[in-house]
Design a protein around this motif. Structure first.
Motif, PDB file in Angstrom:
ATOM      1  N   ILE A 143       0.836  -1.203   0.000  1.00  0.00           N
ATOM      2  CA  ILE A 143       0.000   0.000   0.000  1.00  0.00           C
ATOM      3  C   ILE A 143       0.873   1.256   0.000  1.00  0.00           C
ATOM      4  O   ILE A 143       0.656   2.188  -0.780  1.00  0.00           O
ATOM      5  N   HIS A 144       1.877   1.287   0.877  1.00  0.00           N
ATOM      6  CA  HIS A 144       2.735   2.468   0.985  1.00  0.00           C
ATOM      7  C   HIS A 144       3.546   2.693  -0.293  1.00  0.00           C
ATOM      8  O   HIS A 144       3.732   3.841  -0.724  1.00  0.00           O
ATOM      9  N   LEU A 145       4.022   1.615  -0.884  1.00  0.00           N
ATOM     10  CA  LEU A 145       4.791   1.755  -2.123  1.00  0.00           C
ATOM     11  C   LEU A 145       3.890   2.115  -3.290  1.00  0.00           C
ATOM     12  O   LEU A 145       4.316   2.801  -4.227  1.00  0.00           O
ATOM     13  N   GLY A 146       2.622   1.706  -3.216  1.00  0.00           N
ATOM     14  CA  GLY A 146       1.655   2.135  -4.221  1.00  0.00           C
ATOM     15  C   GLY A 146       1.444   3.642  -4.153  1.00  0.00           C
ATOM     16  O   GLY A 146       1.345   4.317  -5.191  1.00  0.00           O
ATOM     17  N   THR A 147       1.405   4.175  -2.935  1.00  0.00           N
ATOM     18  CA  THR A 147       1.285   5.617  -2.753  1.00  0.00           C
ATOM     19  C   THR A 147       2.502   6.330  -3.335  1.00  0.00           C
ATOM     20  O   THR A 147       2.389   7.370  -4.000  1.00  0.00           O
ATOM     21  N   LEU A 148       3.674   5.773  -3.083  1.00  0.00           N
ATOM     22  CA  LEU A 148       4.908   6.346  -3.622  1.00  0.00           C
ATOM     23  C   LEU A 148       4.872   6.366  -5.154  1.00  0.00           C
ATOM     24  O   LEU A 148       5.218   7.378  -5.790  1.00  0.00           O
ATOM     25  N   ALA A 149       4.444   5.266  -5.747  1.00  0.00           N
ATOM     26  CA  ALA A 149       4.389   5.179  -7.211  1.00  0.00           C
ATOM     27  C   ALA A 149       3.402   6.189  -7.783  1.00  0.00           C
ATOM     28  O   ALA A 149       3.659   6.824  -8.822  1.00  0.00           O
ATOM     29  N   GLU A 150       2.256   6.377  -7.107  1.00  0.00           N
ATOM     30  CA  GLU A 150       1.249   7.337  -7.580  1.00  0.00           C
ATOM     31  C   GLU A 150       1.799   8.760  -7.546  1.00  0.00           C
ATOM     32  O   GLU A 150       1.599   9.532  -8.494  1.00  0.00           O
ATOM     33  N   LYS A 151       2.489   9.104  -6.483  1.00  0.00           N
ATOM     34  CA  LYS A 151       3.019  10.466  -6.357  1.00  0.00           C
ATOM     35  C   LYS A 151       4.141  10.704  -7.372  1.00  0.00           C
ATOM     36  O   LYS A 151       4.271  11.802  -7.931  1.00  0.00           O
ATOM     37  N   ALA A 152       4.962   9.685  -7.590  1.00  0.00           N
ATOM     38  CA  ALA A 152       6.031   9.829  -8.581  1.00  0.00           C
ATOM     39  C   ALA A 152       5.449   9.963  -9.983  1.00  0.00           C
ATOM     40  O   ALA A 152       5.929  10.779 -10.788  1.00  0.00           O
ATOM     41  N   ALA A 153       4.409   9.202 -10.261  1.00  0.00           N
ATOM     42  CA  ALA A 153       3.771   9.272 -11.583  1.00  0.00           C
ATOM     43  C   ALA A 153       3.136  10.644 -11.796  1.00  0.00           C
ATOM     44  O   ALA A 153       3.211  11.216 -12.889  1.00  0.00           O
ATOM     45  N   ALA A 154       2.509  11.187 -10.741  1.00  0.00           N
ATOM     46  CA  ALA A 154       1.886  12.505 -10.846  1.00  0.00           C
ATOM     47  C   ALA A 154       2.924  13.584 -11.127  1.00  0.00           C
ATOM     48  O   ALA A 154       2.619  14.615 -11.740  1.00  0.00           O
ATOM     49  N   ALA A 155       4.163  13.343 -10.681  1.00  0.00           N
ATOM     50  CA  ALA A 155       5.247  14.306 -10.908  1.00  0.00           C
ATOM     51  C   ALA A 155       6.064  13.965 -12.157  1.00  0.00           C
ATOM     52  O   ALA A 155       7.091  14.594 -12.405  1.00  0.00           O
ATOM     53  N   ASN A 156       5.598  12.957 -12.917  1.00  0.00           N
ATOM     54  CA  ASN A 156       6.308  12.503 -14.127  1.00  0.00           C
ATOM     55  C   ASN A 156       7.740  12.100 -13.818  1.00  0.00           C
ATOM     56  O   ASN A 156       8.683  12.453 -14.528  1.00  0.00           O
TER      57      ASN A 156
END
Length: 326
Positions: free
Chosen positions: A29-42
């Motif tokens: 779950i936590h790494l999914g959050t990390l991936a989402e934030k990184a994707a949002a920042a390209n």
């Protein structure tokens, strides 16, 4: 790429580190959050910098996540980037020097003045008079002098070179051995003095006391003893205080340090002399004592809310509501 790295890391912690199933689920779950934030920042995960981590941590905090929860998230991210570093996929760990915001220090629990007085004055007509006298003296010293439970059980009946502490009723003072083996003098109020005199009048009525003197002379010198004639322990004080508070009808069980907190809080409400309270409590640093000013402010805020005409919005009357809708 990001999802593949995360899956590989989760497999690592599941197989090689043998983390619990629930822990692995939380990591996902936590790494999914990390991936989402990184994707949002390209951003690819291997190009995330410390500035990004700090920004995302601030977002979590702004969204209402508690400090402990943020610390767990950061711990997961930190472990992930440490593994990436070991695999030679990143040059540094962007989470290494990022820490969760400090959690607010919880306020010590203190009794209301009425509850503290009720506990001190409680009398069980069906109780054993010997135990009643001892327990009342214990409550009066804890609440009236602000003693730590370790200081209380260390008191002896008489002053001596080997005594950790004692009470001088003639001068109305107690000498106690506090933290760091520091001695301090504490004033003993009239109520505590009366309760101690009543206890000392019956203390030696304990049938086991002569036997205890033979078995443990040092322990038999204790001011507070149990039915077996030996020094009362801190655990025994906790047990008796909890029982007494329930019999007195208090809303929650009381422990010894709660009476010390109550002593400090009630004294500040009356005097506002922080330095004096520091000396009485035996705090080496006044910042330790300052936490009680927050309790005092809560007391003042409640009084303000209850009494001041501008503290709260007045409830609207039916006429006012009708007027506002015209």
């Amino acid at each position: 790429m990001s999802s593949a790295l995360i899956e590989k890391y989760l497999e690592h912690v599941r197989v090689e580190r043998r983390l619990a199933v629930r822990t692995v689920e939380l990591y996902a779950i936590h790494l999914g959050t990390l991936a989402e934030k990184a994707a949002a920042a390209n951003l690819p995960l291997d190009q995330v910098q410390t500035a990004h981590i700090r920004r995302w941590m601030a977002q979590l905090h702004g969204a209402g996540r508690e400090s402990r929860g943020i610390a767990l998230v950061l711990s997961c991210w930190r472990g992930f980037y440490r593994w990436l570093g070991n695999e030679g996929l990143v040059g540094g760990n962007p989470v290494q020097d990022v820490h969760a915001p400090k959690a607010d220090r919880p306020l010590p629990k203190a009794l209301a003045v009425d509850d503290a007085v009720r506990l001190a004055e409680h009398h069980d007509p069906d109780g054993d008079p010997w135990t009643e006298a001892r327990d009342r003296a214990i409550v009066e010293l804890l609440y009236g002098c602000g003693l730590r439970v370790s200081e209380l059980v260390g008191l002896d009946v008489q002053a001596s070179k080997v005594a950790r502490g004692w009470v001088d009723l003639a001068s109305g003072e107690a000498q106690v051995l506090g933290k760091g083996s520091k001695r301090r003098d504490v004033p003993v109020g009239a109520k505590a003095g009366e309760a101690l005199q009543a206890w000392l009048a019956v203390r030696d009525d304990c049938a086991a006391l002569p036997e205890a003197r033979l078995r443990d002379p040092a322990g038999a010198a204790a001011l507070f003893i149990g039915r077996n004639g030996t020094r009362f322990s801190a655990q025994a004080v906790w047990k008796q205080l909890r029982l007494r508070s329930l019999k007195a009808g208090l809303p929650a069980p009381v422990h010894p340090h709660m009476l010390r907190h109550s002593f400090a809080s009630h004294l500040l409400q009356s005097s506002s002399d922080l330095r004096a309270v520091q000396e009485l409590l035996g705090h080496a640093n006044i910042t330790t004592t300052q936490v009680y000013t927050r309790l005092d402010f809560q007391h003042l805020a409640k009084a303000y809310d209850a009494a001041h005409p501008r503290a709260r919005a007045r409830p609207e009357t039916p006429k006012a509501k009708a007027r506002d809708h015209k």
